[in-house]
Design a protein around this motif. Structure first.
Motif, PDB file in Angstrom:
ATOM      1  N   ARG A  43     -34.749  49.606  54.178  1.00 52.01           N
ATOM      2  CA  ARG A  43     -33.578  49.388  53.327  1.00 52.01           C
ATOM      3  C   ARG A  43     -32.291  49.505  54.126  1.00 52.01           C
ATOM      4  N   THR A  44     -32.239  50.459  55.047  1.00 50.18           N
ATOM      5  CA  THR A  44     -31.031  50.659  55.852  1.00 50.18           C
ATOM      6  C   THR A  44     -30.749  49.451  56.725  1.00 50.18           C
ATOM      7  N   ILE A  45     -31.794  48.863  57.276  1.00 49.53           N
ATOM      8  CA  ILE A  45     -31.643  47.629  58.055  1.00 49.53           C
ATOM      9  C   ILE A  45     -30.972  46.560  57.202  1.00 49.53           C
ATOM     10  N   GLU A  46     -31.430  46.436  55.970  1.00 50.45           N
ATOM     11  CA  GLU A  46     -30.867  45.442  55.058  1.00 50.45           C
ATOM     12  C   GLU A  46     -29.430  45.787  54.682  1.00 50.45           C
ATOM     13  N   THR A  47     -29.154  47.083  54.513  1.00 49.57           N
ATOM     14  CA  THR A  47     -27.797  47.511  54.160  1.00 49.57           C
ATOM     15  C   THR A  47     -26.800  47.108  55.240  1.00 49.57           C
ATOM     16  N   TYR A  48     -27.163  47.309  56.503  1.00 46.02           N
ATOM     17  CA  TYR A  48     -26.257  46.916  57.580  1.00 46.02           C
ATOM     18  C   TYR A  48     -26.138  45.395  57.686  1.00 46.02           C
ATOM     19  N   LYS A  49     -27.188  44.680  57.326  1.00 43.79           N
ATOM     20  CA  LYS A  49     -27.085  43.215  57.292  1.00 43.79           C
ATOM     21  C   LYS A  49     -26.100  42.774  56.213  1.00 43.79           C
ATOM     22  N   PHE A  50     -26.200  43.397  55.046  1.00 42.90           N
ATOM     23  CA  PHE A  50     -25.249  43.103  53.970  1.00 42.90           C
ATOM     24  C   PHE A  50     -23.825  43.411  54.416  1.00 42.90           C
ATOM     25  N   ALA A  51     -23.653  44.542  55.115  1.00 43.40           N
ATOM     26  CA  ALA A  51     -22.320  44.918  55.595  1.00 43.40           C
ATOM     27  C   ALA A  51     -21.786  43.874  56.566  1.00 43.40           C
ATOM     28  N   ALA A  52     -22.659  43.371  57.459  1.00 45.92           N
ATOM     29  CA  ALA A  52     -22.243  42.333  58.408  1.00 45.92           C
ATOM     30  C   ALA A  52     -21.777  41.083  57.680  1.00 45.92           C
ATOM     31  N   GLU A  53     -22.483  40.723  56.624  1.00 45.17           N
ATOM     32  CA  GLU A  53     -22.104  39.539  55.847  1.00 45.17           C
ATOM     33  C   GLU A  53     -20.777  39.755  55.125  1.00 45.17           C
ATOM     34  N   GLU A  54     -20.601  40.946  54.568  1.00 47.63           N
ATOM     35  CA  GLU A  54     -19.364  41.227  53.828  1.00 47.63           C
ATOM     36  C   GLU A  54     -18.152  41.274  54.752  1.00 47.63           C
ATOM     37  N   ALA A  55     -18.362  41.626  56.025  1.00 50.07           N
ATOM     38  CA  ALA A  55     -17.243  41.642  56.972  1.00 50.07           C
ATOM     39  C   ALA A  55     -16.587  40.275  57.077  1.00 50.07           C
ATOM     40  N   LYS A  56     -17.353  39.233  56.834  1.00 49.07           N
ATOM     41  CA  LYS A  56     -16.845  37.854  56.943  1.00 49.07           C
ATOM     42  C   LYS A  56     -16.389  37.298  55.604  1.00 49.07           C
ATOM     43  N   ARG A  57     -16.406  38.129  54.561  1.00 49.57           N
ATOM     44  CA  ARG A  57     -16.058  37.641  53.223  1.00 49.57           C
ATOM     45  C   ARG A  57     -14.907  38.411  52.599  1.00 49.57           C
ATOM     46  N   ILE A  58     -14.102  39.066  53.413  1.00 49.56           N
ATOM     47  CA  ILE A  58     -12.980  39.843  52.875  1.00 49.56           C
ATOM     48  C   ILE A  58     -11.775  38.914  52.753  1.00 49.56           C
ATOM     49  N   HIS A  59     -11.331  38.669  51.549  1.00 50.53           N
ATOM     50  CA  HIS A  59     -10.258  37.687  51.337  1.00 50.53           C
ATOM     51  C   HIS A  59      -9.460  38.038  50.090  1.00 50.53           C
ATOM     52  N   GLY A  60      -8.328  37.384  49.941  1.00 50.23           N
ATOM     53  CA  GLY A  60      -7.494  37.557  48.756  1.00 50.23           C
ATOM     54  C   GLY A  60      -7.500  36.308  47.908  1.00 50.23           C
ATOM     55  N   GLU A  61      -6.378  36.061  47.217  1.00 48.76           N
ATOM     56  CA  GLU A  61      -6.273  34.893  46.350  1.00 48.76           C
ATOM     57  C   GLU A  61      -4.816  34.436  46.278  1.00 48.76           C
ATOM     58  N   THR A  62      -4.612  33.182  45.889  1.00 45.89           N
ATOM     59  CA  THR A  62      -3.252  32.694  45.654  1.00 45.89           C
ATOM     60  C   THR A  62      -2.848  32.984  44.221  1.00 45.89           C
ATOM     61  N   ILE A  63      -1.564  33.226  44.020  1.00 49.03           N
ATOM     62  CA  ILE A  63      -1.039  33.578  42.696  1.00 49.03           C
ATOM     63  C   ILE A  63      -0.149  32.430  42.206  1.00 49.03           C
ATOM     64  N   PRO A  64      -0.361  31.925  40.994  1.00 56.49           N
ATOM     65  CA  PRO A  64       0.489  30.841  40.470  1.00 56.49           C
ATOM     66  C   PRO A  64       1.837  31.377  39.986  1.00 56.49           C
ATOM     67  N   PHE A  65       2.764  31.555  40.909  1.00 53.22           N
ATOM     68  CA  PHE A  65       4.048  32.168  40.548  1.00 53.22           C
ATOM     69  C   PHE A  65       4.831  31.335  39.544  1.00 53.22           C
ATOM     70  N   ASP A  66       4.632  30.039  39.551  1.00 55.17           N
ATOM     71  CA  ASP A  66       5.404  29.220  38.615  1.00 55.17           C
ATOM     72  C   ASP A  66       4.894  29.329  37.180  1.00 55.17           C
ATOM     73  N   ALA A  67       3.907  30.176  36.947  1.00 62.68           N
ATOM     74  CA  ALA A  67       3.514  30.481  35.569  1.00 62.68           C
ATOM     75  C   ALA A  67       4.569  31.329  34.871  1.00 62.68           C
ATOM     76  N   ALA A  68       5.447  31.949  35.649  1.00 61.21           N
ATOM     77  CA  ALA A  68       6.564  32.719  35.094  1.00 61.21           C
ATOM     78  C   ALA A  68       7.860  31.951  35.349  1.00 61.21           C
ATOM     79  N   THR A  69       8.809  32.054  34.437  1.00 59.33           N
ATOM     80  CA  THR A  69      10.055  31.299  34.589  1.00 59.33           C
ATOM     81  C   THR A  69      10.799  31.702  35.859  1.00 59.33           C
TER      82      THR A  69
END
Length: 483
Positions: free
Chosen positions: A111-137
């Motif tokens: 299980r620990t082997i798999e946990t570190y594999k998951f961690a390796a994958e998540e390292a490449k998936r850390i991201h944010g998002e764009t915000i639609p600022f024009d939704a507010a006046t």
């Protein structure tokens, strides 16, 4: 009592600080929970050495924060490869220091082997998002987006019951997110934590990114929690210690995975023969020393008698003894004090209407797998966290009654229900006050990438790689004005 099959001489284990082994002014003997033989001398850090570890982590934080995601992923992936190559060795260490039966130790390493594999994958998936600022006046002409940044130094305090995998659940996402760590492993299980630190060094982790500090919780733990340079504390352990950490942590982020007395509902119409093996695993794997160990079962009156009979018979067949015997299912609890505590709890039931259907005794220092029926919810075996090979089975007349009984607890980590009735399943999913509802399986079910955590006195925050990365990063907003 038979001796543990450990041919390794007594080892002396130093602290691991700034990529180096560091001597301590004092060492304490570490004994096998099963044989009582000494297996190591463990460095006992004082406040000064713990602070030195925090210094190392603090100095390395910019290196980790600026390390490209693919490099962090490569290090984590390399650790999983190294651990796979040394599975047998790692499993032997776990069994030696914790008395976990070797079959379960091997499963933990996998299980620990798999946990570190998951961690390796998540390292490449850390991201944010764009915000639609024009939704507010007031947002016209502006562009905004979010990013997630490493939080800095993380203090990790881990328990004895999964000494390799629960370390991975803190170290893996911390490194994936670009943080540094000061790790205090449980006093009984430091060997596996020091072992994984060596693998990280071999995998190319920068010095100071992972520091392992062994020693008393009142010294090492408090120093970590109270140091202003530590930005977050992640802890798995008891409720009183968790409350103490929360009170001392100030404005630090905290993830606290605390107590539980996980429950299972068995509805009428369920094929009892099909679930016995899962219930045995849920209640008795790792001597019941599992945060989501199956401790309470509420069986419908139509299946209650058959379930108790077959469950008790299966429990009596489990082999008790040497953790290095591949046939052993139950071995020694982590300390004699814990064994004495659970014996007192069982003795308490004898002054009530409860009955012992199986076990309840010590065999060569090992507490037998124990099943208690008709136990009132005010008994310790019902209302407190047993963390032992003990399970209570009570009779109920409806799923609604069972859900009320499950919720009659100060804990709320996970709960399960076996049912062929979709309405009952949906009712349980909606009304069980827990962090996770497991339908048609025991509450002991966990895979390492799912969100994991509880409500009430079971703690705050969530583990599981993606969710832990979110806990271990800060959200930053960037806004561009184009006007």
């Amino acid at each position: 009592m038979n001796k543990v099959k450990n041919e390794t001489a007594v080892q002396t284990k130093q602290l691991f600080i700034g990529g180096e082994k560091v001597e301590a002014p004092r060492y304490a003997p570490l004994y096998s929970p099963y044989s009582g033989e000494q297996i190591a001398d463990i460095a006992m850090a004082d406040q000064e050495l713990t602070t030195k570890a925090i210094d190392a982590a603090y100095e390395a934080r910019d290196i980790m924060k600026n390390m490209p995601a693919f490099e962090r992923a490569e290090i984590l992936e390399k650790v999983s490869v190294l651990l796979k190559e040394r599975l047998e060795e790692a499993a032997q260490i776990i069994s030696m220091e914790s008395a976990k039966p070797i079959t379960f130790s091997k499963a933990e390493v996998s299980r620990t082997i798999e946990t570190y594999k998951f961690a390796a994958e998540e390292a490449k998936r850390i991201h944010g998002e764009t915000i639609p600022f024009d939704a507010a006046t007031g947002g016209v002409g502006r562009i905004g987006y979010t990013v997630r940044e490493a939080i800095g130094v993380i203090g990790a305090i881990t328990p004895f019951n999964f000494p390799l995998n629960l370390v991975a659940h803190k170290v893996g996402p911390a490194i994936a997110a670009g943080n540094t760590i000061v790790l205090k492993p449980a006093s009984q299980t430091p060997l596996s934590a020091l072992y994984i630190a060596e693998l990280f060094e071999e995998a190319g982790l920068p010095a100071g990114a992972l520091n392992v500090v062994t020693g008393p919780g009142g010294v090492v733990g408090d120093t970590i929690v109270e140091d202003d340079r530590v930005s977050m504390v992640t802890f798995t352990g008891s409720v009183p210690v968790g409350i103490g950490i929360r009170s001392k942590a100030g404005l630090k982020k905290t993830t606290l995975e605390l107590g539980s007395n996980a429950a299972l509902i068995i509805d009428k119409g369920v094929d009892i023969d099909a679930i016995i093996d899962r219930c045995i695993m849920g209640a008795f794997s790792n001597q019941g020393q599992v945060c989501i160990s199956l401790q309470r079962i509420y069986a419908h009156e139509e299946v209650y008698e058959a379930f108790v009979e077959k469950f008790a018979e299966a429990a009596k067949q489990l082999k008790v003894g040497d953790p290095f015997d591949p046939e052993t299912y139950i071995s020694a609890m982590i300390t004699k004090r814990e064994t004495e505590r659970i014996a007192e709890w069982v003795e308490e039931t004898k002054n009530s209407e409860a009955e012992i259907a199986a076990g309840g005794n010590l065999t060569n220092g090992v507490f037998e797998p124990t099943i208690i029926t008709n136990a009132h919810h005010e008994l310790n075996v019902s209302c407190s966290e047993a963390f032992a090979p003990i399970v209570v089975v009570n009779k109920i007349s409806s799923v609604e009654e069972a859900v009320a009984e499950v919720n009659h607890s100060k804990f709320g980590l996970q709960a399960g229900i076996y049912t062929e009735n979709i309405t009952h399943a949906l009712y349980a999913a909606k009304h069980l006050h827990v962090g996770g509802v497991i339908i048609n399986d025991v509450p002991t079910y966990r895979v390492d990438h799912m969100p994991y955590g509880g409500v009430k006195e079971s703690g705050t925050g969530r583990e599981g790689l993606k969710y832990a990365v979110e806990e271990m990063t800060e959200l930053k907003l960037i806004v561009w004005n184009q006007n």
